[in-house]
Design an enzyme around this catalytic site. Structure first.
Site, PDB file in Angstrom:
ATOM      1  N   TYR A  64      11.558 105.210  40.035  1.00  0.00           N
ATOM      2  CA  TYR A  64      12.744 104.623  40.656  1.00  0.00           C
ATOM      3  C   TYR A  64      13.930 104.628  39.699  1.00  0.00           C
ATOM      4  O   TYR A  64      13.776 104.332  38.518  1.00  0.00           O
ATOM      5  CB  TYR A  64      12.478 103.177  41.104  1.00  0.00           C
ATOM      6  CG  TYR A  64      13.719 102.557  41.689  1.00  0.00           C
ATOM      7  CD1 TYR A  64      14.038 102.791  43.014  1.00  0.00           C
ATOM      8  CD2 TYR A  64      14.599 101.821  40.911  1.00  0.00           C
ATOM      9  CE1 TYR A  64      15.210 102.284  43.551  1.00  0.00           C
ATOM     10  CE2 TYR A  64      15.768 101.306  41.439  1.00  0.00           C
ATOM     11  CZ  TYR A  64      16.067 101.538  42.765  1.00  0.00           C
ATOM     12  OH  TYR A  64      17.226 101.042  43.295  1.00  0.00           O
ATOM     13  N   TRP A 119      18.617 105.335  39.474  1.00  0.00           N
ATOM     14  CA  TRP A 119      19.833 105.975  39.989  1.00  0.00           C
ATOM     15  C   TRP A 119      20.093 107.350  39.410  1.00  0.00           C
ATOM     16  O   TRP A 119      20.982 108.059  39.866  1.00  0.00           O
ATOM     17  CB  TRP A 119      21.034 105.064  39.738  1.00  0.00           C
ATOM     18  CG  TRP A 119      21.318 104.138  40.866  1.00  0.00           C
ATOM     19  CD1 TRP A 119      20.422 103.347  41.523  1.00  0.00           C
ATOM     20  CD2 TRP A 119      22.597 103.890  41.474  1.00  0.00           C
ATOM     21  NE1 TRP A 119      21.067 102.618  42.495  1.00  0.00           N
ATOM     22  CE2 TRP A 119      22.396 102.937  42.479  1.00  0.00           C
ATOM     23  CE3 TRP A 119      23.879 104.378  41.249  1.00  0.00           C
ATOM     24  CZ2 TRP A 119      23.440 102.453  43.277  1.00  0.00           C
ATOM     25  CZ3 TRP A 119      24.918 103.907  42.029  1.00  0.00           C
ATOM     26  CH2 TRP A 119      24.699 102.949  43.042  1.00  0.00           C
TER      27      TRP A 119
END
Ligand SMILES: Nc1nc2c(c(=O)[nH]1)N[C@H]1C(S)=C(S)[C@@H](COP(=O)(O)OP(=O)(O)OC[C@H]3O[C@@H](n4cnc5c(=O)[nH]c(N)nc54)[C@H](O)[C@@H]3O)O[C@H]1N2
Ligand SMILES: Nc1nc2c(c(=O)[nH]1)N[C@H]1C(S)=C(S)[C@@H](COP(=O)(O)OP(=O)(O)OC[C@H]3O[C@@H](n4cnc5c(=O)[nH]c(N)nc54)[C@H](O)[C@@H]3O)O[C@H]1N2
Ligand SMILES: [Mo]
Length: 762
Positions: free
Chosen positions: A109, A111
């Site tokens: 996980y 960005w």
């Protein structure tokens, strides 16, 4: 001689200015009406001493200290790309052969960065998927609770991240906007995939058009001065109680929209009796908001066209389902769902582009590979996955098996930034045999890895930035050569795939340039189906951007308008086709932490039962960074106090503890402790402290659970508990702490320089 090239980051579009192979400055994108300040932190971060100069392996891993070993304390040994690729390919093959494909965790996980081709997590998951598969994670830290809940209630997730009622409709039709958690301007500076237009101008235009904004939040700073918002301070984690009391008052006045409740909703007859006890006086005791204010706000909602919203942060708290469900119920009681510019939607103050008027156009992304392994966890349950191999986890009506994870691969995310209760994570992190991290910087996750692959930053490669919420597709030209021995994730994975015998399937025989042309051509063809004739690749690349067709003046979008007009012809995608004020599906799960109706549940950690010296710690998104990214930059540095992340305290809370502005304090609870610098702020509710996320985790004794973080990462303090068994979301905002003066000598911050490195003879 300086050169200028178009580029983009999650924190804004810019032109990169280079001299002699270095990024020396950035200039705002000329078409951006409100360029984000954060772009200025890019050059120093790209050239930071914290860059990883070559591949490394943890010395202890080479010596066989693997499963059961606490990571973070050992020195690293430099290795060549050849050696690390060979070793890693063998280790992947061994793990798959001995423990099965599900033993590799590739949820990864995070960005990553803005370019859509070099998106690290997409590259990693393509590599792992084609190689046999991996255990993954689903949902986002941002709004995991809403992702699992909203399909039950409204039948769609578009109500917090999709095509929700836009600012144009709000500005024209609404006169009142209740904003639980405010409309923080800082959050609009950032958009996943790259931003050219933040939401700031849109919300200012709505305020200027006469929409009265009410900031219902523990922090006055959640609405910028330009909005002229009223401030209603509320105890963190108690919003659902206030919403229930507003409904109670509307019913007491006999002014609930009975027709809408009868034709568009199910479960009102069950919810209504539960409201009886939820008087404004009761809610005052819970929320700290005076009963008179609760009544007055309910009446203003009845008398004005009203938009209701809540920040995503409200559902990143224990029982975070409840304020979201209750706000939908309040809109239903007002009968405002689907009325032009009214109703309810979430996150108008949570991320750039949310609520911006937009065209429906296709996205541009790397084609994913199928993952043959069916196993997944909800994203926030990483520590539990590692702690309970062979166990199961209840999630949204299912029992998920928890595979025995032997190998972790992380690229483009930082669990030692984003996860709660880092000391628990540190212990759980000892479970696998091998942890591989690809990172441009020596971030905390790289420091807690066994095998460290140095990745390029976006400035060192060519790419395309794109967000469905933006008006521009942006070319990202390579501006500088790769720093040190850094390589593109794509190239590192292509070589690994080569060693494992599937390079051709991974690369499809394309290099970077061919991939960009291919992805662009696919996007262009798909856009043509939407009636948009985009320029060819050469022109796009030369011009630096593609502008989407503009929104016509006066054009606006209201979500659920068709459903409102004709619920039979346009039912919601819920079991009943209507708004579910009571959910049979959820009720049938018999969950004590999420019953079948919106309700008030007191969180474990809350000011309602805090000990005398405890404060409620909120860890908001940082104004000076994107998460942990840009922390080595000048904007974050200038905001720190004696090198520590600022903690905002109410002046009287500080005085009670003998604390003054600028002083370094120890913030602590039973889970951990960190240092921070005091910043006094009368715009905080009494009893509430604010410490932004993102200061790089910097334990005084690396690899030792419970060690003091000398820099100010709030996740040594936050609890790693699910919001409920229904959604398994994260509860970062439900956190009690104490604060005391730091009396000892100030330990140096070492987070932005490399860890201990030992050259050993090869
Ligand atoms: N206490 C608390 N914790 C929170 C939150 C909160 O409100 N409170 N919010 C949560 C939320 S909403 C989120 S979204 C998460 C964010 O958590 P993350 O998304 O994990 O945070 P980032 O700092 O953006 O991490 C991205 C990482 O990818 C790396 N990276 C960037 N580009 C590349 C690349 O090209 N290749 C490789 N290999 N790596 C790259 C960066 O250096 C960085 O370390 O945090 C969560 N954590
Ligand atoms: N500059 C910048 N912008 C960002 C990011 C970043 O890292 N930097 N991260 C992006 C990401 S990934 C995400 S998910 C979004 C997150 O967007 P949000 O979740 O909206 O952001 P936060 O700053 O965590 O929270 C907003 C405010 O909610 C208030 N709040 C917290 N708890 C409560 C509560 O119980 N009740 C009420 N009424 N208010 C409460 C806090 O005062 C806080 O300032 O931000 C995005 N925008
Ligand atoms: Mo997020």
């Amino acid at each position: 001689m300086s050169e200028i090239r178009p580029h983009a980051a999650h924190w804004g579009f810019f032109d990169a200015v280079t001299e002699n192979g270095r990024l020396v400055a950035v200039r705002p994108f000329a078409r951006d009406p409100a360029p984000p300040a954060l772009i200025a932190s890019t050059p120093a971060t790209v050239h930071s001493p914290a860059r990883i100069d070559r591949p490394y392996i943890r010395k202890g891993w080479l010596e066989g200290r693997r499963r059961g070993h606490l990571r973070g304390g050992d020195p690293f040994v430099p290795v060549s790309w050849d050696r690390v690729t060979r070793l890693l390919a063998e280790e992947i093959a061994r793990t798959r052969a001995e423990h099965g494909d599900a033993a590799i965790f590739g949820g990864s996980y995070g960005w990553s960065s803005a370019g859509r081709f070099h998106h690290a997590k997409s590259q990693l998951q393509r590599f792992l998927g084609l190689g046999g598969g991996y255990t993954t994670s689903i949902n986002a830290y941002s709004y995991a609770t809403a992702q699992a809940l909203m399909p039950h209630i409204l039948g769609t997730n578009e109500v917090f991240l999709g095509r929700m009622t836009d600012w144009a409709a709000i500005a024209r039709h609404a006169r009142l906007m209740l904003c639980f958690g405010g409309l923080a301007a800082k959050n609009g500076e950032v958009t996943s995939g790259g931003a050219s237009v933040s939401y700031g101008p849109n919300m200012r235009a709505a305020a200027a058009a006469g929409v009265r904004m009410v900031n219902i939040s523990p922090y006055r700073g959640d609405a910028e001065a330009a909005l002229g918002a009223e401030w209603v301070p509320i105890r963190p984690g108690t919003d659902a109680a206030m919403m229930l009391a507003m409904m109670r008052h509307i019913v007491a006045l006999g002014r609930e929209d009975r027709a809408f409740l009868a034709t568009h909703c199910v479960g009102w007859e069950r919810l209504r009796p539960t409201l009886e006890a939820r008087t404004p006086e009761w809610a005052e005791g819970v929320t700290g908001v005076p009963a008179g204010t609760i009544r007055a706000l309910a009446e203003r909602c009845l008398d004005n066209p009203t938009m209701l919203t809540a920040a995503w942060s409200l559902q990143r708290a224990e029982f975070g389902e409840q304020p979201y469900w209750a706000l939908v119920a309040l809109a239903a009681v007002l009968g405002s769902i689907g009325k032009p510019g009214q109703g309810v939607a979430f996150g108008y103050g949570s991320s750039g582009g949310i609520g911006n008027p937009r065209r429906e156009l296709p996205g541009l992304s790397l084609p994913p590979a199928r993952n043959p392994v069916p196993h997944f966890i909800p994203v926030g349950r990483i520590a539990e996955l590692l702690e309970r191999p062979g166990g199961t986890l209840f999630y949204n009506g299912r029992e998920l098996p928890l595979p025995d994870i032997r190998m972790i691969f992380w690229a483009g995310g930082n669990p030692f930034h984003h996860h709660q209760d880092l000391n628990r994570l540190l212990r759980a992190w000892a479970h696998p045999e091998t942890i591989v991290v690809s990172e441009p910087w020596w971030t905390a996750v790289a420091r807690h890895a066994d095998i460290v692959l140095p990745a390029t930053t976006t400035l060192e490669r060519n790419d395309i930035a794109h967000s469905s919420r933006d008006r521009f597709l942006r070319a990202m030209h390579q501006a500088i050569p790769p720093q040190g021995q850094a390589r593109n994730d794509h190239d590192a994975f292509a070589d690994l795939a080569d060693a494992l015998g599937y390079r051709e399937r991974f690369t499809e025989q394309r290099d970077e340039g061919a991939w960009l042309r291919h992805l662009y051509a696919r996007w262009r063809a798909a856009s043509a189906k939407f009636g948009f004739d985009a320029p060819d690749f050469e022109r796009f690349w030369a011009e630096g951007h593609v502008e989407m067709p503009p929104i016509a003046p006066g054009e606006e979008h209201t979500q659920f308008a068709e459903f409102r007009a004709d619920p039979e012809a346009h039912p919601l995608d819920t079991p009943s086709g209507r708004v579910e004020l009571f959910s049979e599906t959820i009720a049938a799960m018999k969950l004590p932490d999420c019953p079948g109706l919106p309700c008030w549940l007191p969180p474990r950690e809350s000011l309602l039962h805090a000990a005398p010296r405890e404060l409620h710690l909120l860890s908001q998104q940082p104004p000076t960074r994107l998460h942990s990214q840009l922390d080595p930059g000048p904007i974050a540095a200038a905001d720190k106090i004696q090198g520590r992340e600022p903690i905002r305290l109410h002046p009287e809370d500080a005085a009670e503890r003998g604390l003054v502005e600028g002083q370094v304090v120890r913030v602590f609870n039973a889970r951990g402790a960190c240092l921070a610098g005091v910043r006094l702020d009368p715009g905080l509710m009494r009893g509430v402290a604010l410490l932004a996320t993102g200061a790089w985790f910097d334990p005084l004794e690396p690899g030792v659970p419970g060690a003091l973080c000398v820099h100010g990462n709030p996740n040594v303090l936050t609890p790693d508990v699910p919001t409920s068994a229904l959604t398994q979301g994260v509860s970062a905002q439900s956190c009690l702490v104490r604060v005391e003066p730091w009396e000892g000598p100030l330990p140096p911050v070492r987070a932005h320089v490399p860890p201990r490195i030992e050259e050993i003879a090869a």
